[in-house]
Design an enzyme around this catalytic site. Structure first.
Site, PDB file in Angstrom:
ATOM      1  N   CYS B  75       0.847  -1.205   0.000  1.00  0.00           N
ATOM      2  CA  CYS B  75       0.000   0.000   0.000  1.00  0.00           C
ATOM      3  C   CYS B  75       0.876   1.246   0.000  1.00  0.00           C
ATOM      4  O   CYS B  75       1.690   1.440   0.907  1.00  0.00           O
ATOM      5  CB  CYS B  75      -0.898  -0.016   1.223  1.00  0.00           C
ATOM      6  SG  CYS B  75      -1.919   1.446   1.349  1.00  0.00           S
ATOM      7  N   CYS B 220      -5.811   5.785  -2.757  1.00  0.00           N
ATOM      8  CA  CYS B 220      -4.992   4.578  -2.917  1.00  0.00           C
ATOM      9  C   CYS B 220      -3.698   4.990  -3.611  1.00  0.00           C
ATOM     10  O   CYS B 220      -3.732   5.432  -4.770  1.00  0.00           O
ATOM     11  CB  CYS B 220      -5.738   3.528  -3.738  1.00  0.00           C
ATOM     12  SG  CYS B 220      -4.763   2.048  -4.061  1.00  0.00           S
TER      13      CYS B 220
END
Lengths: 323, 282
Positions: B75, B220
């Site tokens: 991530c 994101c």
């Protein structure tokens, strides 16, 4: 300045509990609620409870409840959380009443003073499989003035529901309960799509100027019901204490009923005639304050007029956030 | 709170994480189970993921990221949160490296307060994505989703991203219907995140984001990188410095489609609060 808070939940209905003394100087509580309850940029919760030690009529604490959209509203589970918080802070210390397992006291809110009890015995903790530090908490709430109930919905609302969802909604007996915060009651368990679309539509209908909550429910065994609740200003909640009482009022149930919510179980029971008000006494409404923009003609008043609800308050975390 | 353990809640462009230092937690902590517990927004702290920070033999610190469903992942926004977290504790300096599941990532703290993280080289080959299709790259590939052929470009920026270029970002009905079908499409053996992408200018993209294992998120990092890379390889955008906006804010992605050019992801990260987690249920 970093200030402390506690996050708890009652069957998945989450609350941030703040001791007003530790957040002194903060005056814009709606803005604080919106900021802290934001799930991503804040702490994240359905509600913020602003709790002060002491209160009117011998209350050990005074609590105000703000939804995550910043609007102050009535909350049943919030009462349970305020009682738990008062107990943890040592404000709720009245002697036990039943075999040393309960501590009782009063919590003041905007709509009056409520009796609360906390069961602290190991036996109770084992029975309901609690985490350490969690207690089964009971709050007693009165149907102030008393609550109004009506077994129909505004014609425009009913017409839309019947047109959009002829099966099964056109055949169901739907209604509303004014529990100081309005609830539309629909005796049916919807699909996800029905739940979100209809609940959202009802919340924003002009018939309910401040918005309405929606209780979807199905009786299972007489003393057990399955509920799904859309709370105004919040959306779907995993459980609701006030919806528990509102549903009891609507079905006219006076015995103990298990309420199964997506987040867990709450119990509620009505108690006839033990409060201040008995039907058919006319309710006193504050001039200019109306929760419903359609005729209350045909409405009747709650019987019983006192509700008791039980639910476990479970701690999630303690934290320190920015004022 | 009985047997409480410390954590910090952090967020980067609205992508929020529960960050813990492994050394402060009991040895043998079941991180996937903890992720499922703490990330739940009704019963737990609430977050898009759990970030576990520990020492590393290969870099200055190691980060492990777990999705709310307990699966381990990479991530980009989480990486910046870990850098801010460790820098705040004095574990990292202004420049350094972080070991991730996708490799070691260098970073620099910028004077304006943002963090420049090297996200590595994008991968396009189907076995690297992974995706069960033939060919060297998956570019504007017609993917059958609910009977509709969607042109998708698939890029791995440490995790699989399916980029769907659209003229208008999808509304709720289309977004929540199609996104989970793409995530679980049989062509993706490890599932995929979905970046619905609108080209909003010569150097600007707008996203609506569906992350595998998490659902809709406000931001994101790896997905922003994937969208910027996909926009360049499909020649929708020529700029090498691209602003990528999503519901949670804006990130900057720098990349040129040349061999061995790593992606740079630039953005902020901040602590929301610190806390002590209550004891685990019996």
């Amino acid at each position: 300045v970093r200030r402390p808070f506690t996050k708890v939940h009652v069957a998945g209905n989450s609350f941030l509990l703040l001791d007003a003394a530790e957040w002194s100087g903060v005056t814009d509580l709606p803005a604080l609620a919106r900021r802290l309850c934001d799930p991503r940029t804040g702490v994240g919760a359905d509600w913020l409870a602003w709790i002060t030690a002491g209160g009117a009529d011998g209350a050990c604490a005074t609590a105000c409840f703000f939804r995550c959209d910043g609007v102050e509203d009535r909350s049943g589970n919030g009462l349970l959380c305020a009682a738990w918080f008062a107990f943890r802070r040592g404000w709720l210390t009245n002697p036990a009443r039943r075999g040393g397992t309960e501590i009782a006291g009063l919590i003041a809110t905007r709509d009056g003073v409520h009796e609360v009890t906390i069961e602290t015995s190991a036996e109770v903790n084992d029975e309901i499989n609690e985490v350490p530090g969690a207690w089964r908490t009971t709050a007693v709430t009165w149907a102030w003035n008393p609550w109004r109930i009506r077994n129909t919905l505004p014609p425009a609302v009913h017409k839309w529901l019947a047109a959009e969802y002829p099966e099964p909604l056109s055949h169901l007996k739907m209604g509303w309960v004014d529990a100081g915060s309005p609830f539309v009651v629909i005796p049916y368990l919807p699909t996800d799509a029905e739940f979100h679309r209809i609940s959202s539509w009802l919340e924003n209908h002009p018939a309910f100027p401040g918005g309405t909550s929606v209780v979807w429910a199905e009786d299972e065994w007489g003393h057990e019901s399955t509920l799904r609740v859309w709370r105004r200003g919040i959306g779907e909640t995993a459980s609701s204490g006030l919806a528990t009482c509102a549903y009891l009022a609507w079905v006219g149930e006076s015995s103990s009923v298990w309420m199964n919510y997506p987040g867990g179980e709450l119990t509620g029971e009505g108690q006839a005639g033990s409060g201040k008000h008995n039907p058919p006494k006319k309710p006193k409404r504050t001039p200019g304050v109306s929760l419903l923009r359609f005729s209350p003609k045909g409405a009747y008043f709650t019987w019983p007029d006192l509700y008791r609800m039980h639910g476990p308050v479970k701690p999630v975390c303690e934290g320190w956030g920015d004022a | 709170l009985t047997a409480a353990a410390p954590f910090t809640k952090m967020q980067a462009v609205g992508n929020d994480f529960v960050v813990v230092e492994a050394a402060e937690w009991p040895e043998g902590t079941d991180w996937p189970a903890l992720a499922q517990r703490v990330c739940d927004r009704h019963f737990g702290v609430g977050g898009d993921g759990l970030l576990v920070v520990s020492g590393s033999d290969r870099a200055d610190v190691r980060m492990r990221m777990y999705n709310p469903d307990g699966t381990e992942d990479m991530c980009g926004n989480g990486l910046r949160c870990v850098i801010r977290f460790a820098a705040g504790r004095g574990t990292l300096g202004e420049r350094g490296t972080v070991e991730t599941i996708a490799g070691v990532r260098p970073f620099a703290l910028l004077p304006d307060g943002r963090i420049d993280a090297d996200m590595g080289i994008p991968r396009f080959a189907p076995p690297d994505l992974p995706m069960k299709v033939s060919g060297e790259r998956v570019v504007d590939f017609p993917l059958d989703v609910c009977g509709e052929l969607l042109p998708v470009t698939v890029v791995s920026t440490g995790t699989t991203h399916t980029v769907v270029f659209v003229d208008e970002l999808p509304g709720d009905e289309r977004f929540f219907l199609l996104s989970p079908h793409i995530e679980h499409h049989p062509a993706f053996p490890e599932r995929t995140s979905v970046m619905w992408t609108r080209v909003a200018g010569p150097d600007r993209l707008e996203l609506r984001i569906w992350e595998r294992g998490a659902g809709e998120t406000l931001g994101c990092g790896t997905g922003s990188c994937a969208a910027a890379v996909a926009a360049q390889v499909t020649r929708r955008v020529a700029a090498s410095q691209i602003a990528v906006a999503s519901k949670g804010g804006e990130l900057e992605v720098r990349w040129r489609p040349t061999d061995a050019m790593t992606i740079h992801l630039i953005g902020g990260a901040e602590a929301v609060y610190s806390g002590l987690l209550a004891a685990e249920p019996a």
